[in-house]
Design a protein around this motif. Structure first.
Motif, PDB file in Angstrom:
ATOM      1  N   MET A   1       1.832 -30.302  25.143  1.00  0.00           N
ATOM      2  CA  MET A   1       1.011 -29.166  25.354  1.00  0.00           C
ATOM      3  C   MET A   1      -0.547 -28.986  25.730  1.00  0.00           C
ATOM      4  SD  MET A   1       4.753 -27.135  24.344  1.00  0.00           S
ATOM      5  CE  MET A   1       4.477 -25.557  25.090  1.00  0.00           C
ATOM      6  N   GLN A   2      -0.804 -29.035  24.555  1.00  0.00           N
ATOM      7  CA  GLN A   2      -2.321 -29.004  23.975  1.00  0.00           C
ATOM      8  C   GLN A   2      -2.913 -29.887  24.768  1.00  0.00           C
ATOM      9  OE1 GLN A   2      -0.970 -28.179  19.715  1.00  0.00           O
ATOM     10  NE2 GLN A   2      -2.405 -25.529  20.659  1.00  0.00           N
ATOM     11  N   ARG A   3      -2.772 -31.386  24.238  1.00  0.00           N
ATOM     12  CA  ARG A   3      -3.818 -32.194  24.762  1.00  0.00           C
ATOM     13  C   ARG A   3      -2.373 -32.942  25.296  1.00  0.00           C
ATOM     14  NH1 ARG A   3      -8.708 -32.204  22.889  1.00  0.00           N
ATOM     15  NH2 ARG A   3      -8.707 -33.341  24.470  1.00  0.00           N
ATOM     16  N   SER A   4      -1.693 -32.841  26.554  1.00  0.00           N
ATOM     17  CA  SER A   4      -1.077 -33.861  27.075  1.00  0.00           C
ATOM     18  C   SER A   4      -2.246 -35.062  27.970  1.00  0.00           C
ATOM     19  CB  SER A   4      -0.248 -32.943  28.130  1.00  0.00           C
ATOM     20  OG  SER A   4      -0.983 -32.127  29.447  1.00  0.00           O
ATOM     21  N   ASP A   5      -2.942 -34.343  28.097  1.00  0.00           N
ATOM     22  CA  ASP A   5      -3.772 -35.588  28.705  1.00  0.00           C
ATOM     23  C   ASP A   5      -3.715 -36.714  28.020  1.00  0.00           C
ATOM     24  OD1 ASP A   5      -5.847 -33.469  26.797  1.00  0.00           O
ATOM     25  OD2 ASP A   5      -7.046 -34.800  26.532  1.00  0.00           O
ATOM     26  N   TYR A   6      -3.906 -36.682  26.477  1.00  0.00           N
ATOM     27  CA  TYR A   6      -3.625 -38.398  25.374  1.00  0.00           C
ATOM     28  C   TYR A   6      -2.386 -38.667  26.702  1.00  0.00           C
ATOM     29  CZ  TYR A   6      -6.740 -36.120  22.655  1.00  0.00           C
ATOM     30  OH  TYR A   6      -8.024 -35.112  21.670  1.00  0.00           O
ATOM     31  N   LEU A   7      -1.287 -38.101  26.592  1.00  0.00           N
ATOM     32  CA  LEU A   7      -0.743 -39.545  27.571  1.00  0.00           C
ATOM     33  C   LEU A   7      -1.469 -40.272  28.952  1.00  0.00           C
ATOM     34  CD1 LEU A   7       2.532 -36.745  28.186  1.00  0.00           C
ATOM     35  CD2 LEU A   7       2.423 -38.631  26.924  1.00  0.00           C
ATOM     36  N   ALA A   8      -2.181 -39.704  29.157  1.00  0.00           N
ATOM     37  CA  ALA A   8      -2.768 -41.158  30.098  1.00  0.00           C
ATOM     38  C   ALA A   8      -3.566 -41.133  29.511  1.00  0.00           C
ATOM     39  CB  ALA A   8      -3.769 -39.999  31.067  1.00  0.00           C
ATOM     40  N   ARG A   9      -4.378 -41.321  28.140  1.00  0.00           N
ATOM     41  CA  ARG A   9      -5.416 -42.183  28.090  1.00  0.00           C
ATOM     42  C   ARG A   9      -4.358 -43.492  27.164  1.00  0.00           C
ATOM     43  NH1 ARG A   9      -9.529 -38.664  25.666  1.00  0.00           N
ATOM     44  NH2 ARG A   9      -9.593 -39.402  23.239  1.00  0.00           N
ATOM     45  N   PRO A  10      -5.356 -45.264  27.540  1.00  0.00           N
ATOM     46  CA  PRO A  10      -4.408 -46.286  26.622  1.00  0.00           C
ATOM     47  C   PRO A  10      -4.505 -46.266  25.204  1.00  0.00           C
ATOM     48  CG  PRO A  10      -7.117 -46.620  27.319  1.00  0.00           C
ATOM     49  CD  PRO A  10      -6.813 -44.988  28.063  1.00  0.00           C
ATOM     50  N   ALA A  11      -3.571 -46.748  24.581  1.00  0.00           N
ATOM     51  CA  ALA A  11      -3.852 -46.579  22.867  1.00  0.00           C
ATOM     52  C   ALA A  11      -4.474 -47.663  22.401  1.00  0.00           C
ATOM     53  CB  ALA A  11      -2.431 -47.471  22.705  1.00  0.00           C
ATOM     54  N   PRO A  12      -4.818 -46.620  21.199  1.00  0.00           N
ATOM     55  CA  PRO A  12      -6.117 -47.170  20.427  1.00  0.00           C
ATOM     56  C   PRO A  12      -5.106 -48.357  19.991  1.00  0.00           C
ATOM     57  CG  PRO A  12      -4.997 -45.441  19.675  1.00  0.00           C
ATOM     58  CD  PRO A  12      -4.149 -45.834  20.390  1.00  0.00           C
ATOM     59  N   GLU A  13      -6.652 -49.359  19.893  1.00  0.00           N
ATOM     60  CA  GLU A  13      -6.009 -50.783  19.208  1.00  0.00           C
ATOM     61  C   GLU A  13      -5.394 -51.029  18.138  1.00  0.00           C
ATOM     62  OE1 GLU A  13     -10.290 -49.361  17.506  1.00  0.00           O
ATOM     63  OE2 GLU A  13      -8.669 -48.951  19.267  1.00  0.00           O
TER      64      GLU A  13
END
Lengths: 211, 211
Positions: B123-135
């Motif tokens: 909800m608050q940071r759903s934009d993280y879903l589009a981000r590639p996983a951290p190494e």
DNA sequence: TGACAAGATTAACAGTGTTAAGTAAAATTG
DNA sequence: CAATTTTACTTAACACTGTTAATCTTGTCA
């Protein structure tokens, strides 16, 4: 009641004029805020930038809003207002038998047309939903109430099965909000390609409500 | 390849120990961060408070995370990890025919059991879903993939109607996410009283998938 | 021992929300 | 009309925030 003296009238008029000016500046703040918010996003939204945009010192905003939180809340609330109007319009402009469908359509369309506001209202600051409306926003449409009403009336007309209207409305809400927030979140789902999914979803709901 | 001298071994061991220490401090930062986040909330989450909580200077955190954004992202990502594990577990531990139901249950349960994380993630940071996983987070379970797989297999087994598995999974997702986020938002809906709604919803979906 | 590297710190900068004190002009009053 | 009060706003300041560069400390290695 006696007539007022000329001086008293003047006084009132001037006061009203000043009050008008205050309202206008408040409006101006809200506009600048909304603009900056939609371009910079929630994270980088700052009062000082709003102040600079309208050419006032930062502290002036505090003469019109209690704090940043309230400005943000009012912005969200204007969203709720528009949202309620949109749902109510869908209710009013559709033939009774198609109201539920039209409201669902209006719900999703609002989210797609106002993604920034929708995110603020229902995702980033969904806690605002629990907050009482700011004073002077008295003519406020209860969006969920519109859905519930449409559902209850469809039940009374025998178009859909008799159930708890509130619960049925909630199931509808779950679906439209789920779809809307997914589209705003997932880049694979776009306003164009959700149409089949939207139709499928609404048909499912319609079937479910009939059974 | 030749055997290492004793000195070389020691060197490596010490380097490993130090590396271990670094990892542990990183872990410590994450724990303190998660704790502060869940008590103070997203808005009042600050790096300096995290630093104070673990007894380090604020800048130390920058030796372990690029910036606040990355720390937050990693926190969210640990949420995604746990979420994926939960769904995968539901998939594994349920009889094939009941997998979809169990996954739905696990989805909603996760949201109710970890409301703060769920809000951050979706909800608050759903934009993280589009981000590639951290190494270093390579063993990552694609949550949506689990649903899709369960759906596709149920189709292959002929338990549910043949359709685009992705789209069917999306309809499921829309519902569970819609319900979860509504419960976290609306105070009238509580973990206790959503049970009937959850059952109704899942039955509707099951019916819909069969038809 | 002395050079070196790693890990942490201090100091500083720019930016934030927010409050209290001050100011200039307008409105009100005698 | 002059004096006073009110109004709308600004300046200055505080306590924070994230973040960077420079510095210090400490254990490791030749």
């Amino acid at each position: 009641m006696q007539v007022q003296t000329r001086a008293e009238k003047l006084k009132l008029a001037s006061a009203a004029r000043r009050e008008q000016g205050k309202l206008e500046l408040k409006r101006q703040i809200l506009e600048a805020a909304a603009h900056l918010f939609s371009t910079n996003g929630y994270e980088d939204f700052s009062l000082r930038q709003v102040a600079e945009a309208i050419g006032y010192s930062p502290t002036t905003i505090y003469l019109y809003f209690k704090d940043k939180e309230e400005l943000l809340f009012v912005m969200a609330f204007e969203g709720f207002r528009g949202f309620g109007v949109a749902l109510q319009h869908a209710y009013d402009s559709a033939p009774p038998a198609e109201r539920i469908w039209h409201i669902g359509r209006a719900y999703v369309d609002f989210a797609l047309a106002n993604p920034v506001q929708y995110r603020l209202m229902f995702m980033q600051r969904s806690d605002y939903l629990a907050r009482p409306a700011p004073e002077c926003y008295t003519d406020f449409i209860d969006s969920f109430g519109v859905v519930t009403k449409a559902v209850a009336e469809a039940m009374k007309r025998g178009e859909i099965k008799l159930r708890d209207p509130q619960e049925t409305a909630t199931l509808l809400w779950v679906n439209v909000h789920g779809l809307a927030s997914l589209v705003l979140t997932n880049s694979h789902l776009t306003p164009e390609n959700i149409e089949p999914l939207f139709h499928w979803m609404m048909q499912m709901l319609q079937r479910e409500m009939s059974v």
